[in-house]
Scaffold this motif. Structure first.
Motif, PDB file in Angstrom:
ATOM      1  N   MET A   1       6.878   1.623   3.287  1.00 54.76           N
ATOM      2  CA  MET A   1       6.099   2.823   2.974  1.00 54.76           C
ATOM      3  C   MET A   1       6.473   3.959   3.904  1.00 54.76           C
ATOM      4  SD  MET A   1       1.950   3.311   2.847  1.00 54.76           S
ATOM      5  CE  MET A   1       1.766   2.098   1.550  1.00 54.76           C
ATOM      6  N   ILE A   2       6.679   5.130   3.335  1.00 54.80           N
ATOM      7  CA  ILE A   2       6.928   6.345   4.122  1.00 54.80           C
ATOM      8  C   ILE A   2       5.679   7.209   4.034  1.00 54.80           C
ATOM      9  CG2 ILE A   2       8.363   8.390   4.381  1.00 54.80           C
ATOM     10  CD1 ILE A   2      10.658   6.824   3.098  1.00 54.80           C
ATOM     11  N   GLY A   3       4.944   7.301   5.135  1.00 50.97           N
ATOM     12  CA  GLY A   3       3.690   8.038   5.168  1.00 50.97           C
ATOM     13  C   GLY A   3       2.512   7.090   5.139  1.00 50.97           C
TER      14      GLY A   3
ATOM     15  N   ILE B   1       6.985  -2.719   6.306  1.00 45.76           N
ATOM     16  CA  ILE B   1       7.332  -1.694   7.288  1.00 45.76           C
ATOM     17  C   ILE B   1       6.768  -0.354   6.844  1.00 45.76           C
ATOM     18  CG2 ILE B   1       9.589  -1.269   6.189  1.00 45.76           C
ATOM     19  CD1 ILE B   1      10.656  -0.595   9.019  1.00 45.76           C
ATOM     20  N   VAL B   2       6.345   0.451   7.826  1.00 39.54           N
ATOM     21  CA  VAL B   2       5.768   1.775   7.573  1.00 39.54           C
ATOM     22  C   VAL B   2       6.437   2.787   8.489  1.00 39.54           C
ATOM     23  CG1 VAL B   2       3.703   3.216   7.815  1.00 39.54           C
ATOM     24  CG2 VAL B   2       3.518   0.948   6.775  1.00 39.54           C
TER      25      VAL B   2
ATOM     26  N   VAL C   1       2.914  -5.722  10.409  1.00 38.84           N
ATOM     27  CA  VAL C   1       3.661  -4.693   9.690  1.00 38.84           C
ATOM     28  C   VAL C   1       4.487  -3.924  10.704  1.00 38.84           C
ATOM     29  CG1 VAL C   1       3.527  -2.627   8.238  1.00 38.84           C
ATOM     30  CG2 VAL C   1       1.883  -4.487   7.910  1.00 38.84           C
ATOM     31  N   ALA C   2       5.785  -3.870  10.502  1.00 37.95           N
ATOM     32  CA  ALA C   2       6.653  -3.141  11.424  1.00 37.95           C
ATOM     33  C   ALA C   2       6.419  -1.640  11.290  1.00 37.95           C
ATOM     34  CB  ALA C   2       8.118  -3.476  11.138  1.00 37.95           C
ATOM     35  N   LEU C   3       6.600  -0.921  12.402  1.00 41.16           N
ATOM     36  CA  LEU C   3       6.404   0.529  12.413  1.00 41.16           C
ATOM     37  C   LEU C   3       7.657   1.220  12.924  1.00 41.16           C
ATOM     38  CD1 LEU C   3       2.810   0.719  13.947  1.00 41.16           C
ATOM     39  CD2 LEU C   3       3.438   0.955  11.534  1.00 41.16           C
ATOM     40  N   THR C   4       7.910   2.411  12.366  1.00 37.10           N
ATOM     41  CA  THR C   4       9.038   3.221  12.812  1.00 37.10           C
ATOM     42  C   THR C   4       8.694   4.689  12.642  1.00 37.10           C
ATOM     43  OG1 THR C   4      11.368   3.775  12.441  1.00 37.10           O
ATOM     44  CG2 THR C   4      10.104   3.111  10.519  1.00 37.10           C
TER      45      THR C   4
ATOM     46  N   ASP D   1      12.342  -4.216  -0.811  1.00 36.89           N
ATOM     47  CA  ASP D   1      12.728  -4.178  -2.229  1.00 36.89           C
ATOM     48  C   ASP D   1      12.368  -2.845  -2.882  1.00 36.89           C
ATOM     49  OD1 ASP D   1      13.490  -7.014  -2.279  1.00 36.89           O
ATOM     50  OD2 ASP D   1      11.324  -7.402  -2.144  1.00 36.89           O
ATOM     51  N   VAL D   2      11.266  -2.259  -2.454  1.00 38.09           N
ATOM     52  CA  VAL D   2      10.780  -1.023  -3.065  1.00 38.09           C
ATOM     53  C   VAL D   2      10.223  -0.119  -1.969  1.00 38.09           C
ATOM     54  CG1 VAL D   2       8.583  -2.153  -3.631  1.00 38.09           C
ATOM     55  CG2 VAL D   2       9.163  -0.003  -4.725  1.00 38.09           C
ATOM     56  N   VAL D   3      10.558   1.160  -2.050  1.00 34.92           N
ATOM     57  CA  VAL D   3      10.077   2.153  -1.086  1.00 34.92           C
ATOM     58  C   VAL D   3       8.974   2.974  -1.735  1.00 34.92           C
ATOM     59  CG1 VAL D   3      10.669   4.231   0.227  1.00 34.92           C
ATOM     60  CG2 VAL D   3      12.235   2.275   0.197  1.00 34.92           C
ATOM     61  N   VAL D   4       7.830   3.046  -1.065  1.00 36.47           N
ATOM     62  CA  VAL D   4       6.711   3.877  -1.507  1.00 36.47           C
ATOM     63  C   VAL D   4       6.719   5.150  -0.681  1.00 36.47           C
ATOM     64  CG1 VAL D   4       4.208   4.075  -1.654  1.00 36.47           C
ATOM     65  CG2 VAL D   4       5.314   1.917  -2.243  1.00 36.47           C
ATOM     66  N   GLU D   5       6.959   6.282  -1.329  1.00 35.17           N
ATOM     67  CA  GLU D   5       6.988   7.574  -0.630  1.00 35.17           C
ATOM     68  C   GLU D   5       5.689   8.307  -0.903  1.00 35.17           C
ATOM     69  OE1 GLU D   5       6.764  11.405   0.049  1.00 35.17           O
ATOM     70  OE2 GLU D   5       7.408  11.083  -2.029  1.00 35.17           O
ATOM     71  N   VAL D   6       4.857   8.440   0.124  1.00 37.06           N
ATOM     72  CA  VAL D   6       3.575   9.135  -0.005  1.00 37.06           C
ATOM     73  C   VAL D   6       3.387  10.125   1.147  1.00 37.06           C
ATOM     74  CG1 VAL D   6       2.340   7.461  -1.437  1.00 37.06           C
ATOM     75  CG2 VAL D   6       2.472   7.093   1.037  1.00 37.06           C
TER      76      VAL D   6
END
Length: 453
Positions: A26-28, A59-60, A76-79, A92-97
């Motif tokens: 997840m991004i955001g 990962i987030v 959950v990994a963080l970056t 497998d899938v990126v969630v952009e929010v």
């Protein structure tokens, strides 16, 4: 032997998972991201049963890592680098929010280039860069899903692509911006002017400190371009949407519309015509008895007219953390069900249409035919005939004429409802009216949408 085609949720739970866990980056992790995480955790068993396998956030990417850690906890990994999510080998899938149209474009394209499916609630990103993003996804054989980008909790993309798949869509019309709808509801219910209603919306958190995207109609135009693409199989045409917001709307016109039996709503309208497609966002009068007129506060609604199903309407929350999360997770469930089949056919993706070259033309503003409301300030009540005579000279069909109810400090106002007329003709008639000596101020005009079957 007969078998009940409707299986209970309990029977779904008893099935073994069909595949390994769907791993999500997840991004955001703001309003939508945090809501998505909460719902994924709270309803994980039900979601896994419906998806055929577990869905897990691994990962987030976040600007504030301490805040993110407080939301997702351990495991959950963080970056701080969104590109690490886009390229992560275990995603497998990126969630952009995260929102925005610049960096978000780069993150999404990078995820696609690394073979990741993408789920986003970012309507501005898709409206501006959708053609490029969908083309890249098609080339890579991955899906881009965006239910949460259109009408938040309302599954309208799925309805258009699946529920109405047998139909030729004739038009789509919607209240698709909760902030503007809240303001218009307050103007009608409490008699507030626009500035006061906006201030109340901001105080209650329905409007941002800078509400321009909402009140100028831009947010609704982003969403309308996605609706039209799915309804008519046309490329995204955000730049061609005719956009008018509600900032110039006067409380007087809200009251006059009510007097005539109408309510004013900010509508997004996409209508197929013989010569092209209307794409417009504008405040419009809707009959007060119509279902769309009953959509108040921050709620959204979308109505669809199709040849086989007829009129259908979809209603739900137009904003909210978990409301948007509901749509995001529905897209994740669709992705989880792919299992090697053509992604474009099973996920809310524009599929073959994103690169169409024989698309329907978008009609110019002057060529759009609608009915209209006019409020004409005059110097004396007796001058009502001068108004109707001028409109007759301009070949504008008149359906109804009335005088506005008297209000302190406001002179006589002639109210006119026209029949369908080209916008170009209406503009010329308003110019002619404005030049008449009997007219005492600026002529106000609004479209009238009957939204009939």
């Amino acid at each position: 032997m007969y078998r009940d085609p409707v299986e209970s949720l309990e029977s779904l739970h008893s099935r073994p998972a069909l595949n390994r866990t769907l791993r999500v980056g997840m991004i955001g992790i703001g309003t939508v991201g945090s809501g998505t995480f909460r719902v994924l955790v709270r309803n994980q068993a039900d979601i896994a049963a419906r998806a055929g396998r577990a869905i897990e956030l691994v990962i987030v990417a976040a600007r504030n890592l301490a805040r993110a850690a407080g939301i997702v906890g351990e495991g959950v990994a963080l970056t701080a680098d969104p590109m690490q999510v886009a390229a992560h080998p275990d995603v497998d899938v990126v969630v952009e929010v995260a929102g925005g149209t610049g960096p978000a474009r780069d993150w999404v394209l990078a995820a696609i280039a690394h073979g990741k499916h993408v789920v986003t609630a970012n309507k501005a990103l898709l409206a501006v860069h959708g053609a490029e993003i969908f083309a890249a996804a098609r080339k890579q054989g991955v899906a881009v899903a965006y239910e949460g980008a259109v009408a938040v909790s309302i599954p309208i993309v799925k309805a258009l692509r699946e529920g109405l798949a047998a139909n030729r869509i004739e038009w789509v019309a919607g209240i698709i911006n909760g902030t503007s709808n809240f303001i218009l509801s307050k103007m009608r219910d409490e008699g507030l002017d626009f500035a006061a209603a906006l201030a109340q919306a901001q105080a209650l958190g329905y409007a941002e400190a800078d509400p321009s995207f909402d009140i100028e109609g831009i947010d609704a135009a982003h969403k309308l371009s996605l609706l039209a693409a799915n309804a008519f199989g046309m490329p995204l045409r955000f730049a061609d949407v005719q956009v008018e917001g509600i900032t110039a709307l006067q409380e007087l016109d809200v009251a006059c519309a009510e007097q005539l039996g109408y309510r004013i709503k900010l509508l997004g309208v996409a209508r197929r015509q013989a010569s092209g497609v209307e794409l417009r966002v504008q405040p419009a009068l809707v009959p007060a008895t119509h279902l769309m007129a009953q959509v108040n506060g921050s709620m959204n609604a979308v109505m669809v007219k199709s040849d086989a199903a007829g009129l259908t309407m979809y209603y739900g929350a137009g904003a909210g953390s978990e409301q948007t999360a509901s749509a995001v997770i529905a897209d994740l469930v669709d992705v989880a069900r792919l299992d090697g089949v053509n992604a474009a056919q099973h996920v809310p993706h524009l599929g073959v249409h994103e690169h169409a070259t024989n698309a329907l033309a978008v009609l110019p503003r002057a060529a759009v035919h609608t009915s209209h409301y006019l409020r004409v300030p005059v110097r004396a009540v007796s001058q009502i005939q001068a108004v109707t005579a001028c409109l007759a000279e301009q070949k504008v069909p008149v359906r109804q004429v009335a005088l506005a109810a008297e209000r302190p400090g406001i002179g006589p106002q002639v109210l006119v409802l026209t029949g369908p007329v080209a916008q170009g003709t209406l503009d010329l008639s308003v110019h002619a009216l404005q030049a008449r000596s009997e007219v005492a101020g600026v002529v106000a005009t609004l479209c009238v949408e009957l939204l009939e079957g």
